[in-house]
Every structure is written in C-alpha cells, then in structure tokens.
Design a protein around this motif. Sequence first.
Motif, PDB file in Angstrom:
ATOM      1  N   ARG A  86       0.817  -1.218   0.000  1.00 21.15           N
ATOM      2  CA  ARG A  86       0.000   0.000   0.000  1.00 21.15           C
ATOM      3  C   ARG A  86       0.854   1.272   0.000  1.00 21.15           C
ATOM      4  N   PHE A  87       2.125   1.141   0.383  1.00 18.38           N
ATOM      5  CA  PHE A  87       3.005   2.306   0.454  1.00 18.38           C
ATOM      6  C   PHE A  87       3.885   2.462  -0.782  1.00 18.38           C
ATOM      7  N   ARG A  88       3.958   1.433  -1.618  1.00 16.53           N
ATOM      8  CA  ARG A  88       4.909   1.437  -2.739  1.00 16.53           C
ATOM      9  C   ARG A  88       4.810   2.667  -3.622  1.00 16.53           C
ATOM     10  N   ARG A  89       3.610   2.977  -4.055  1.00 16.58           N
ATOM     11  CA  ARG A  89       3.434   4.098  -4.984  1.00 16.58           C
ATOM     12  C   ARG A  89       3.836   5.431  -4.344  1.00 16.58           C
ATOM     13  N   VAL A  90       3.353   5.683  -3.142  1.00 13.18           N
ATOM     14  CA  VAL A  90       3.656   6.963  -2.501  1.00 13.18           C
ATOM     15  C   VAL A  90       5.141   7.068  -2.168  1.00 13.18           C
ATOM     16  N   ILE A  91       5.780   5.960  -1.798  1.00 17.92           N
ATOM     17  CA  ILE A  91       7.222   5.989  -1.537  1.00 17.92           C
ATOM     18  C   ILE A  91       7.978   6.269  -2.828  1.00 17.92           C
ATOM     19  N   ARG A  92       7.572   5.625  -3.913  1.00 18.02           N
ATOM     20  CA  ARG A  92       8.218   5.863  -5.212  1.00 18.02           C
ATOM     21  C   ARG A  92       8.059   7.335  -5.624  1.00 18.02           C
ATOM     22  N   GLU A  93       6.845   7.882  -5.452  1.00 20.54           N
ATOM     23  CA  GLU A  93       6.616   9.299  -5.768  1.00 20.54           C
ATOM     24  C   GLU A  93       7.449  10.207  -4.873  1.00 20.54           C
ATOM     25  N   TYR A  94       7.550   9.850  -3.605  1.00 24.12           N
ATOM     26  CA  TYR A  94       8.333  10.651  -2.665  1.00 24.12           C
ATOM     27  C   TYR A  94       9.809  10.650  -3.042  1.00 24.12           C
ATOM     28  N   PHE A  95      10.343   9.475  -3.389  1.00 24.50           N
ATOM     29  CA  PHE A  95      11.741   9.408  -3.816  1.00 24.50           C
ATOM     30  C   PHE A  95      11.956  10.248  -5.077  1.00 24.50           C
ATOM     31  N   ALA A  96      11.029  10.188  -6.015  1.00 23.77           N
ATOM     32  CA  ALA A  96      11.171  10.940  -7.266  1.00 23.77           C
ATOM     33  C   ALA A  96      11.159  12.443  -7.009  1.00 23.77           C
ATOM     34  N   ILE A  97      10.250  12.912  -6.163  1.00 21.22           N
ATOM     35  CA  ILE A  97      10.173  14.350  -5.900  1.00 21.22           C
ATOM     36  C   ILE A  97      11.380  14.804  -5.073  1.00 21.22           C
ATOM     37  N   CYS A  98      11.868  13.965  -4.183  1.00 17.30           N
ATOM     38  CA  CYS A  98      13.082  14.311  -3.425  1.00 17.30           C
ATOM     39  C   CYS A  98      14.271  14.430  -4.365  1.00 17.30           C
ATOM     40  N   ASP A  99      14.375  13.502  -5.313  1.00 18.63           N
ATOM     41  CA  ASP A  99      15.447  13.564  -6.295  1.00 18.63           C
ATOM     42  C   ASP A  99      15.366  14.866  -7.089  1.00 18.63           C
ATOM     43  N   SER A 100      14.173  15.236  -7.515  1.00 20.98           N
ATOM     44  CA  SER A 100      13.975  16.502  -8.241  1.00 20.98           C
ATOM     45  C   SER A 100      14.368  17.690  -7.373  1.00 20.98           C
ATOM     46  N   TYR A 101      13.990  17.640  -6.109  1.00 23.41           N
ATOM     47  CA  TYR A 101      14.297  18.725  -5.192  1.00 23.41           C
ATOM     48  C   TYR A 101      15.810  18.886  -5.017  1.00 23.41           C
TER      49      TYR A 101
END
Length: 160
Positions: A86-101
């Motif tokens: 249930r956390f996979r998608r939000v964790i993946r999105e969080y990692f992607a936005i952190c990388d962008s940041y």
Amino acid sequence: MDTNRIATITLDETSILRRSETVAREREVALRDLVEDNSFTPVRAAENGHVGPWDLKLAVREARLELAIHDAKGEEAGLIALGTTRFRRVIREYFAICDSYYKALRQASAPELETIDMARRGIHDRGTRHLMDALDGKVDTDFATARRLFTLLCVLHIKG
C-alpha cells in the motif's frame, strides 16, 4: 513520565542497503525528533497490561514493515506487521520528488524550489495518512509521530 510515547527507536540496519549523506541526515533528524516528541500507544500491548514508554525497532522483511515493541520493563510487548504494498506508490513518488528537489537545489530559483518543496511535503503527508490508516486500531498516535515514522519507512525502503 509519559507512558504513551516511544523512548527509543532503532532501525534494522540489514534492511538498509544504501544510504547517501542526505538520507543519513534525514534519518538522524527523524530519529532524534521522534524520540524528543511523540505520541505512541500500541493498543494490543496496552490491553495486555504492558506499559510504556516503548522501545521500538523498525524493519522491512518480506514486503512487511515490522514494528517490534518492548515495554518500559524491556519485555516483548508485541510485533505489528504491515504490508508495504500500500506504500509502494507513494514511496516511489516521494523518492522521485526528493530527487527533483535535490537536483533543483543546484540551479532552480527560490520560487521553483518552494513549489517542488510544497509538492514534496504534500506527497509525504499523503504517505503519512496511509501509514495512519494502516496503524488504525493497532497504534494510537498523532500525525507528527506518524510523519516521522513514514520518513523512517522511506529510509528502510532505499535499495541499492
């Protein structure tokens, strides 16, 4: 002494395969902030007569987040296991936005950084709400504590 809190928290180091300096810093801040100010009562442990403050060890094993709980006397007070699917998608999105940041820190304007940071916090908050839903009926906690726990869940999901 408040018994409805986490006294110590450790992460299963075998769950963490790779860690950048930034991730290590976020981990240390989350661990420190969590111990300094939190609200945490494992429902079943309290019902079975265990009393905090609680010692907590977090690990990810076989697609489950495991919260191993010990009471104030050091006795095992239970294990809470949550499926991480249930956390996979939000964790993946969080990692992607952190990388962008982190990439944007080098060249973006202040308004661009603020926009990315707002998106990052929004995704983190969504992950926190997912975690609170998963903990519902298992742990009584507040949003700030769940937010720091979600940060640690992300740290445990960083793979090489």
